[in-house]
Design an enzyme around this catalytic site. Structure first.
Site, PDB file in Angstrom:
ATOM      1  N   MET A  52       1.094  -0.907   0.544  1.00 58.52           N
ATOM      2  CA  MET A  52      -0.125   0.145  -0.049  1.00 58.52           C
ATOM      3  C   MET A  52       0.353   1.348   0.342  1.00 58.52           C
ATOM      4  SD  MET A  52      -2.810  -1.097   2.852  1.00 58.52           S
ATOM      5  CE  MET A  52      -4.028   0.506   2.598  1.00 58.52           C
ATOM      6  N   GLY A  53       2.061   1.337  -0.084  1.00 55.95           N
ATOM      7  CA  GLY A  53       3.128   2.504  -0.451  1.00 55.95           C
ATOM      8  C   GLY A  53       3.852   2.801   0.958  1.00 55.95           C
ATOM      9  N   HIS A  56       9.291   0.119   2.948  1.00 56.70           N
ATOM     10  CA  HIS A  56      10.705  -0.396   4.004  1.00 56.70           C
ATOM     11  C   HIS A  56      11.184  -1.137   3.225  1.00 56.70           C
ATOM     12  CE1 HIS A  56       8.090  -2.626   6.165  1.00 56.70           C
ATOM     13  NE2 HIS A  56       6.603  -1.333   5.847  1.00 56.70           N
ATOM     14  N   HIS A  59       8.990  -4.431   3.348  1.00 60.06           N
ATOM     15  CA  HIS A  59       8.731  -4.948   2.164  1.00 60.06           C
ATOM     16  C   HIS A  59       9.679  -5.539   1.143  1.00 60.06           C
ATOM     17  CE1 HIS A  59       5.617  -1.273   2.885  1.00 60.06           C
ATOM     18  NE2 HIS A  59       5.311  -2.900   2.627  1.00 60.06           N
ATOM     19  N   GLN A  83      -9.976  -0.567   2.156  1.00 63.69           N
ATOM     20  CA  GLN A  83      -9.920  -0.651   3.983  1.00 63.69           C
ATOM     21  C   GLN A  83      -9.455   0.145   4.688  1.00 63.69           C
ATOM     22  OE1 GLN A  83      -5.877  -3.338   1.993  1.00 63.69           O
ATOM     23  NE2 GLN A  83      -5.676  -3.039   3.933  1.00 63.69           N
ATOM     24  N   GLN A 178       4.167 -11.283   7.659  1.00 67.69           N
ATOM     25  CA  GLN A 178       4.338 -12.161   9.291  1.00 67.69           C
ATOM     26  C   GLN A 178       2.947 -10.994  10.841  1.00 67.69           C
ATOM     27  OE1 GLN A 178       6.398 -15.022  12.051  1.00 67.69           O
ATOM     28  NE2 GLN A 178       5.180 -14.262  13.205  1.00 67.69           N
ATOM     29  N   SER A 220       7.187  -1.174   9.967  1.00 61.20           N
ATOM     30  CA  SER A 220       5.842  -0.710   9.529  1.00 61.20           C
ATOM     31  C   SER A 220       5.620   0.786   8.788  1.00 61.20           C
ATOM     32  CB  SER A 220       4.677  -1.123  10.495  1.00 61.20           C
ATOM     33  OG  SER A 220       3.773  -0.428  10.068  1.00 61.20           O
TER      34      SER A 220
END
Length: 329
Positions: A52-53, A56, A59, A83, A178, A220
């Site tokens: 979703m952009g 980091h 990803h 979402q 995860q 995150s």
């Protein structure tokens, strides 16, 4: 290296208003299907990493896994409005997309899919679920627990967007982190229930959470919203989960494990005036049904794997984390 069938398509692709990139930026469903068909004709396996952009290192761990296991790897960047509940910051999420594209450093993936909301929701989209028209997907009985208690429309949006992306790309393998463990299990269930072949449930891969090497904070995009003081307090959630895990391994009942974790968060919260922290939940759930364990349940050797998860507010930022007990991913 692009396969030969892809080069003519890449040259003709329009990237108006997008930053210069050595990676093909596919902005429509027909474009990504043409790209996929070229890969299929060359018998190339395709790994898929949906995002979703706000890219980091978390990803990047998914990308690295895909690169190691597939001939080609494609990322998608799509801020899915389904979402987000009306009170959530959708505008901030779109800002993250622009920043991630402007600073994109991924130079090893084969393509990036950048669909518009119109492409993904041809019947139109209304952020109010009661006013929505068109096709939406719910995985009944699996989206109401854990994160679903705090975000009741979230997994309906996840399931709908993921199946659309899978239908457009038809990946050989797909990779999820995860950190979003409930999403991972729901996507596996979704693929099985809808009889998907690309990918099937066995080709949904859960990659262990990428963490800060110094304090184990789960990586995150939301971490960027933390103040300096909040960043110091953010690892408290994982510490609390580790306390609960240790109590579980020592044979304590679920309720006692949760109490020990909650006590740790409460203790840390009492030491800071600058960044308020507030625990949303810490819970033990069955990994098959996702139902919460009974309060008196404790560890049973050889039993079904258990999901130990939690969510915590640090100022205005909500963080999630989890530990999978007795399971090798």
């Amino acid at each position: 290296m692009l396969c030969s069938r892809l080069r003519p398509f890449v040259r003709s692709m329009s990237t108006t208003a997008l930053p210069a990139s050595s990676i093909p930026l596919l902005t429509t469903v027909p474009a990504v299907r043409q790209w996929r068909e070229a890969a299929r004709k060359e018998n190339k396996s395709v790994g898929f990493v949906p995002t979703m952009g706000a890219l980091h290192d978390g990803h990047m761990s998914l990308v690295r896994r895909s690169l190691a296991e597939n001939d080609l790897t494609i990322l998608s960047i799509f801020v899915n409005p389904a979402q987000f509940a009306p009170h959530e910051d959708l505008a901030t999420a779109f800002l993250c997309i622009r920043r991630s594209l402007a600073t994109q450093e991924i130079r090893t993936a084969s393509a990036v899919f950048l669909p518009s909301v119109k492409d993904m929701y041809p019947s139109g989209f209304n952020q109010d679920p009661a006013a929505q028209k068109g096709t939406f997907i719910e995985v009944k009985g699996y989206g109401e627990q854990m994160e679903g208690k705090s975000r009741p429309t979230f997994f309906r949006g996840v399931a709908t967007a993921v199946i659309k992306l899978f239908n457009a790309i038809e990946p050989t393998n797909a990779y999820f982190g995860q950190k979003d463990i409930q999403q991972c299990f729901i996507v596996k269930r979704l693929c099985g229930d809808l009889l998907l072949s690309h990918p099937d449930p066995e080709h949904i891969h859960i990659v262990p959470t990428a963490r800060d090497p110094f304090d184990n904070l789960a990586l995150s995009s939301r971490n960027a919203y933390l103040s300096a003081e909040g960043r110091k307090l953010a690892p408290t959630l994982y510490r609390a989960l580790k306390v609960a895990e240790q109590a579980w391994n020592d044979g304590f009942q679920k309720v006692a494990c949760v109490e020990r974790a909650t006590d740790l968060v409460r203790e840390v919260a009492g030491t800071s005036d600058e960044a308020q922290i507030r625990l949303d939940y810490i819970e033990f759930n069955d990994s098959d049904s996702l139902e919460p364990l009974e309060s008196t349940q404790c560890r049973e050797p050889g039993s079904q794997p258990v999901l130990l998860s939690g969510a915590m507010w640090v100022g205005s930022t909500r963080l999630i984390d989890n530990i999978v007990l007795e399971m090798i991913l």
